[in-house]
Write a protein that holds these residues in place. Structure first.
Motif, PDB file in Angstrom:
ATOM      1  N   GLU A  19      48.980  52.076  34.318  1.00 45.74           N
ATOM      2  CA  GLU A  19      47.686  51.818  33.687  1.00 45.74           C
ATOM      3  C   GLU A  19      47.879  51.264  32.272  1.00 45.74           C
ATOM      4  N   TYR A  20      48.887  51.759  31.559  1.00 47.39           N
ATOM      5  CA  TYR A  20      49.166  51.237  30.226  1.00 47.39           C
ATOM      6  C   TYR A  20      49.520  49.753  30.296  1.00 47.39           C
ATOM      7  N   ILE A  21      50.399  49.396  31.231  1.00 47.42           N
ATOM      8  CA  ILE A  21      50.802  47.994  31.364  1.00 47.42           C
ATOM      9  C   ILE A  21      49.626  47.118  31.780  1.00 47.42           C
ATOM     10  N   ALA A  22      48.782  47.620  32.683  1.00 46.38           N
ATOM     11  CA  ALA A  22      47.628  46.844  33.149  1.00 46.38           C
ATOM     12  C   ALA A  22      46.462  46.875  32.156  1.00 46.38           C
ATOM     13  N   ASP A  23      46.556  47.693  31.122  1.00 43.81           N
ATOM     14  CA  ASP A  23      45.494  47.873  30.123  1.00 43.81           C
ATOM     15  C   ASP A  23      44.224  48.424  30.762  1.00 43.81           C
ATOM     16  N   THR A  24      44.416  49.421  31.638  1.00 42.74           N
ATOM     17  CA  THR A  24      43.282  50.120  32.231  1.00 42.74           C
ATOM     18  C   THR A  24      43.265  51.553  31.723  1.00 42.74           C
ATOM     19  N   TRP A  44      39.974  29.452  48.308  1.00 43.02           N
ATOM     20  CA  TRP A  44      39.740  30.870  48.049  1.00 43.02           C
ATOM     21  C   TRP A  44      39.977  31.118  46.566  1.00 43.02           C
ATOM     22  N   ILE A  45      39.050  31.824  45.937  1.00 45.20           N
ATOM     23  CA  ILE A  45      39.153  32.157  44.518  1.00 45.20           C
ATOM     24  C   ILE A  45      39.562  33.622  44.394  1.00 45.20           C
ATOM     25  N   LEU A  46      40.691  33.848  43.744  1.00 46.22           N
ATOM     26  CA  LEU A  46      41.135  35.204  43.435  1.00 46.22           C
ATOM     27  C   LEU A  46      40.706  35.497  42.006  1.00 46.22           C
ATOM     28  N   ALA A  47      40.214  36.698  41.757  1.00 48.64           N
ATOM     29  CA  ALA A  47      39.742  37.053  40.416  1.00 48.64           C
ATOM     30  C   ALA A  47      40.137  38.494  40.090  1.00 48.64           C
ATOM     31  N   TRP A  48      40.409  38.734  38.811  1.00 36.89           N
ATOM     32  CA  TRP A  48      40.744  40.065  38.313  1.00 36.89           C
ATOM     33  C   TRP A  48      40.416  40.102  36.833  1.00 36.89           C
ATOM     34  N   THR A  49      40.358  41.300  36.281  1.00 43.70           N
ATOM     35  CA  THR A  49      40.087  41.463  34.854  1.00 43.70           C
ATOM     36  C   THR A  49      41.406  41.447  34.101  1.00 43.70           C
ATOM     37  N   GLY A  50      41.515  40.542  33.143  1.00 41.85           N
ATOM     38  CA  GLY A  50      42.730  40.389  32.374  1.00 41.85           C
ATOM     39  C   GLY A  50      42.668  41.108  31.035  1.00 41.85           C
ATOM     40  N   ALA A  51      43.775  41.039  30.328  1.00 38.03           N
ATOM     41  CA  ALA A  51      43.875  41.620  28.989  1.00 38.03           C
ATOM     42  C   ALA A  51      44.891  40.804  28.193  1.00 38.03           C
ATOM     43  N   THR A  52      44.681  40.717  26.892  1.00 32.29           N
ATOM     44  CA  THR A  52      45.640  40.023  26.042  1.00 32.29           C
ATOM     45  C   THR A  52      46.919  40.849  25.926  1.00 32.29           C
ATOM     46  N   GLY A  53      48.012  40.188  25.586  1.00 37.62           N
ATOM     47  CA  GLY A  53      49.282  40.878  25.439  1.00 37.62           C
ATOM     48  C   GLY A  53      49.968  41.148  26.769  1.00 37.62           C
ATOM     49  N   ILE A  80      43.932  36.925  29.199  1.00 33.72           N
ATOM     50  CA  ILE A  80      42.764  36.770  28.345  1.00 33.72           C
ATOM     51  C   ILE A  80      41.875  37.992  28.537  1.00 33.72           C
ATOM     52  N   ILE A  81      40.995  38.228  27.595  1.00 29.23           N
ATOM     53  CA  ILE A  81      40.021  39.294  27.771  1.00 29.23           C
ATOM     54  C   ILE A  81      38.929  38.761  28.683  1.00 29.23           C
ATOM     55  N   GLY A  82      38.707  39.425  29.792  1.00 29.90           N
ATOM     56  CA  GLY A  82      37.678  38.999  30.733  1.00 29.90           C
ATOM     57  C   GLY A  82      38.272  38.621  32.074  1.00 29.90           C
ATOM     58  N   VAL A  83      37.502  37.871  32.846  1.00 34.81           N
ATOM     59  CA  VAL A  83      37.890  37.537  34.207  1.00 34.81           C
ATOM     60  C   VAL A  83      38.898  36.384  34.224  1.00 34.81           C
ATOM     61  N   MET A  84      39.987  36.590  34.946  1.00 32.07           N
ATOM     62  CA  MET A  84      40.988  35.549  35.164  1.00 32.07           C
ATOM     63  C   MET A  84      40.888  35.137  36.632  1.00 32.07           C
TER      64      MET A  84
END
Length: 105
Positions: A19-24, A44-53, A80-84
Motif C-alpha cells: 500500500e505504501y508503494i501504491a500510495d493507497t 480497450w481502455i485500462l484505467a487506474w488511479t496514479g500517484a506522483t513519485g 500523475i495525481i488522478g486517473v492514468m
C-alpha cells in the motif's frame, strides 16, 4: 520487515508495504490499486488511479498461468495525481489479460 508491514489490516488483499508503494491507505479497504477496463470502439481502455513519485508498467499475458510481459509501449511511466490510462488495440483473435505494476521512482 516490521510485522506491521506484512499485515493486511483493511482486508483489501494488499500488504501494508504494498500500500505504501501504491500510495493507497492501508487502513481503508476501499483504497487499493485497482485496474478497470472499458471498451472504446475496437480498443480497450485500462484505467487506474496514479500517484506522483511512482513508476507504472502495464503487464500482459495471454494465459494466466504463463509469465507476464511488460508492454514495451508502457513501461516505467511516471505517475500523475488522478486517473492514468493505457489504450490497447488487440488483434481480433487474441485473448489478453492485464495488470498494472508500480514501484517507487
Amino acid at each position: 520487515y516490521d510485522a506491521q508491514e506484512t499485515n493486511d489490516y483493511d482486508g483489501d488483499g494488499m500488504l501494508t508495504w504494498q500500500e505504501y508503494i501504491a500510495d493507497t491507505d492501508p487502513s481503508d479497504g476501499l483504497d487499493f490499486l485497482g485496474l478497470s477496463l472499458a471498451p472504446l470502439g475496437t480498443d480497450w481502455i485500462l484505467a487506474w488511479t496514479g500517484a506522483t513519485g511512482r513508476l507504472y508498467t502495464i503487464k500482459s499475458s495471454t494465459d494466466l498461468l504463463a509469465p507476464w510481459s511488460n508492454r514495451l509501449d508502457y513501461t516505467d511511466r511516471p505517475g500523475i495525481i488522478g486517473v492514468m490510462t493505457y489504450t490497447n488495440t488487440p488483434a481480433l483473435s487474441d485473448i489478453e489479460f492485464f495488470r498494472v505494476g508500480v514501484r517507487l521512482e
